[in-house]
Design a protein around this motif. Structure first.
Motif, mmCIF file in Angstrom:
data_model
loop_
_atom_site.group_PDB
_atom_site.id
_atom_site.type_symbol
_atom_site.label_atom_id
_atom_site.label_comp_id
_atom_site.label_asym_id
_atom_site.label_seq_id
_atom_site.Cartn_x
_atom_site.Cartn_y
_atom_site.Cartn_z
ATOM 1 N N HIS A 51 0.815 -1.219 0.000
ATOM 2 C CA HIS A 51 0.000 0.000 0.000
ATOM 3 C C HIS A 51 0.850 1.273 0.000
ATOM 4 N N ALA A 52 1.810 1.359 0.904
ATOM 5 C CA ALA A 52 2.609 2.581 1.038
ATOM 6 C C ALA A 52 3.998 2.225 1.543
ATOM 7 N N ARG A 64 5.250 7.340 0.763
ATOM 8 C CA ARG A 64 4.911 7.321 -0.661
ATOM 9 C C ARG A 64 3.833 6.268 -0.903
ATOM 10 N N ASP A 65 2.746 6.677 -1.546
ATOM 11 C CA ASP A 65 1.710 5.721 -1.915
ATOM 12 C C ASP A 65 2.218 4.858 -3.060
ATOM 13 N N SER A 68 -1.916 2.359 -4.467
ATOM 14 C CA SER A 68 -2.959 1.609 -3.749
ATOM 15 C C SER A 68 -4.339 1.899 -4.321
ATOM 16 N N GLY A 71 -5.963 4.601 -1.796
ATOM 17 C CA GLY A 71 -5.172 5.786 -1.515
ATOM 18 C C GLY A 71 -4.623 5.846 -0.098
ATOM 19 N N THR A 72 -3.694 6.772 0.102
ATOM 20 C CA THR A 72 -3.080 7.036 1.403
ATOM 21 C C THR A 72 -3.411 8.466 1.786
ATOM 22 N N ARG A 78 -5.532 13.083 0.373
ATOM 23 C CA ARG A 78 -4.850 12.008 -0.353
ATOM 24 C C ARG A 78 -3.483 12.496 -0.834
ATOM 25 N N LEU A 80 0.524 11.412 -2.647
ATOM 26 C CA LEU A 80 1.353 10.468 -3.388
ATOM 27 C C LEU A 80 2.724 10.357 -2.745
ATOM 28 N N HIS A 81 3.282 11.504 -2.335
ATOM 29 C CA HIS A 81 4.586 11.534 -1.672
ATOM 30 C C HIS A 81 4.567 12.695 -0.691
ATOM 31 N N ILE A 92 -4.457 4.617 6.471
ATOM 32 C CA ILE A 92 -4.259 3.557 5.485
ATOM 33 C C ILE A 92 -5.374 2.559 5.710
#
Length: 308
Positions: A51-52, A64-65, A68, A71-72, A78, A80-81, A92
């Motif tokens: 997931h991350a 960092r996602d 997934s 999402g994280t 939400r 990505l980094h 999560i």
């Protein structure tokens, strides 16, 4: 000998692993996911197998996602980094963790390999409860939506003695009400509760059946509108005094201005206050949003037509 550098720790505050902790080593990457091969195993259908990833860089810890499905989220948004800071809330799946910075001695004596392979104890039997001060309702609804929960989220505003309920169907809020506010439209009840900042919440398995009216708003719209209204009210409060919840608003007698000089909208609000029996009865029963009505009330107060 120099003291050991502080360690970033994920302290799980909601979800199956509530109360557990997981240390993030600054010089090693940690994969979080549903797979048993992950470093941090989160047994949850809403969590992807990988997931991350948490990793250290430039003296900080980043997340960092890994593409997934659900999402994280960091602080309800939400990502990505993202560079993590102390106090950040990471969601999560249905697990929510707070980022904490602790002395190395507080984390435990496990060797690095053992710590990284640690799986938090399963606390699935524990009811989902929490404090709004720790986890704002906006964040709670984000991960309830991710885990597609069905139930009734009871919310208690400790400071003002109010009790409300958010009814969910597969993660979507479809009805809301506040005890004692029988005139309040469900959408208004929802938006007001999202801005409560003190109290407790608890998820129960008894959502209302056949509500008189259903809320038909996306979660994103709910959260953005609640945030907008909170900001607007805060700005209005800086410029003008606002009546506190339950405070009486009365029509000035004698009135310093002739009513015929008021606009039609202002006249309608004066009549509504008189006929409904008070300001809060008007704002609860009206289909007009709270911000618009509050601006109209401020205008009437500035003209001396109402007092509070």
């Amino acid at each position: 000998m120099a003291p050991a550098a502080p360690v970033y720790v994920l302290h799980f505050v909601r979800g199956k692993y509530q109360g557990q902790e997981f240390a993030l080593e600054a010089n090693k990457a940690v994969i979080a996911g549903r797979s048993t091969e992950a470093d941090l195993v989160l047994s949850d259908d809403a969590v992807s197998r990988k997931h991350a990833r948490f990793h250290g860089a430039r003296g900080r810890v980043w997340i960092r996602d890994l593409g997934s499905r659900n999402g994280t989220l960091v602080n309800g948004e939400r990502v990505l980094h993202h560079c993590l800071r102390e106090g950040d809330r990471v969601a999560i799946g249905s697990s929510l963790a707070r980022v904490e910075l602790k002395d190395a001695g507080e984390v435990g004596t496990r060797r690095a390999g053992e710590q990284r392979r640690r799986r938090p104890n399963d606390a699935a039997g524990r009811s989902m409860t929490g404090s709004i001060e720790d986890i704002p309702l906006m964040d709670v609804l984000q991960w309830l939506a991710t885990s597609r929960k069905t139930g009734c989220l009871k919310v208690r505003d400790v400071g003002r003695g109010r009790v409300g309920a958010l009814h969910l169907r597969e993660g979507r809020v479809y009805y809301a009400d506040i005890v004692g506010n029988r005139l309040l439209h469900p959408e208004k009840a929802l938006l007001r509760m999202l801005n409560w900042d003190r109290g407790m919440f608890e998820l129960e398995n008894t959502p209302i059946e056949n509500p008189p009216i259903e809320i038909n708003l996306s979660l994103e719209h709910m959260l953005m509108e609640a945030a907008r209204q909170q900001d607007e009210l805060a700005n209005l409060a800086k410029k003008s005094s606002l009546p506190s919840y339950g405070q009486s608003v009365t029509i000035a007698r004698p009135c310093p201005v002739r009513w015929k000089t008021l606009s039609q909208t202002e006249l309608d609000l004066v009549q509504d206050i008189i006929e409904a029996g008070g300001w809060w009865e008007v704002i609860d029963s009206s289909t007009v949003d709270d911000i618009t009505l509050t601006k109209q009330l401020i205008a009437l107060k500035q003209k001396g037509v109402v007092t509070y």
